[in-house]
Design a protein around this motif. Structure first.
Motif, PDB file in Angstrom:
ATOM      1  N   PRO A  36       0.771  -1.245   0.000  1.00 45.08           N
ATOM      2  CA  PRO A  36       0.000   0.000   0.000  1.00 45.08           C
ATOM      3  C   PRO A  36       0.802   1.295   0.000  1.00 45.08           C
ATOM      4  N   VAL A 101      -2.517  -3.362  -2.832  1.00 47.49           N
ATOM      5  CA  VAL A 101      -3.387  -2.429  -3.535  1.00 47.49           C
ATOM      6  C   VAL A 101      -3.148  -2.652  -5.009  1.00 47.49           C
ATOM      7  N   ARG A 105      -0.831   4.319  -8.322  1.00 47.79           N
ATOM      8  CA  ARG A 105      -0.944   5.221  -7.183  1.00 47.79           C
ATOM      9  C   ARG A 105      -1.228   6.621  -7.697  1.00 47.79           C
TER      10      ARG A 105
END
Length: 107
Positions: A36, A101, A105
């Motif tokens: 993450p 994730v 990003r």
């Protein structure tokens, strides 16, 4: 004197929320699943991005299994930065059941 270039997955996990982490995989690998807090800096772009990396803290480097990140950590260390490769990489992170994730990003 030998410089430590690698950190085990458990030690990294203990500092992960606050660690400065770069992922040196390719964008499609990163989008498929990453830690993450990881920032994407593909290995081929590392030399150009090094100037923007912090000089006052350890830079953790991760890839798929630990090979590319170990080479990247060695290069960053040779340039005067403090860098550690995360042993086992993102694959080890996933196998240990830790969160990932997907996608690029945005922040």
């Amino acid at each position: 004197m030998t410089t430590q270039l690698e950190v085990d997955l458990e030690s990294f996990a203990a500092v992960q929320p606050d660690a400065f982490l770069i992922d040196v995989r390719e964008p499609d690998e990163y989008a498929g699943g990453h830690v993450p807090t990881a920032r994407l800096v593909p290995a081929g772009s590392l030399a150009g991005a090094a100037a923007g990396l912090p000089e006052d803290r350890t830079i953790y480097v991760i890839c798929a299994s630990g090979n590319r990140s170990l080479r990247a950590a060695a290069a960053l260390t040779a340039s005067g930065l403090r860098a550690l490769s995360v042993a086992g990489g993102t694959s080890g992170w996933v196998r240990s059941g830790r969160p990932v994730v997907t996608g690029a990003r945005t922040s």
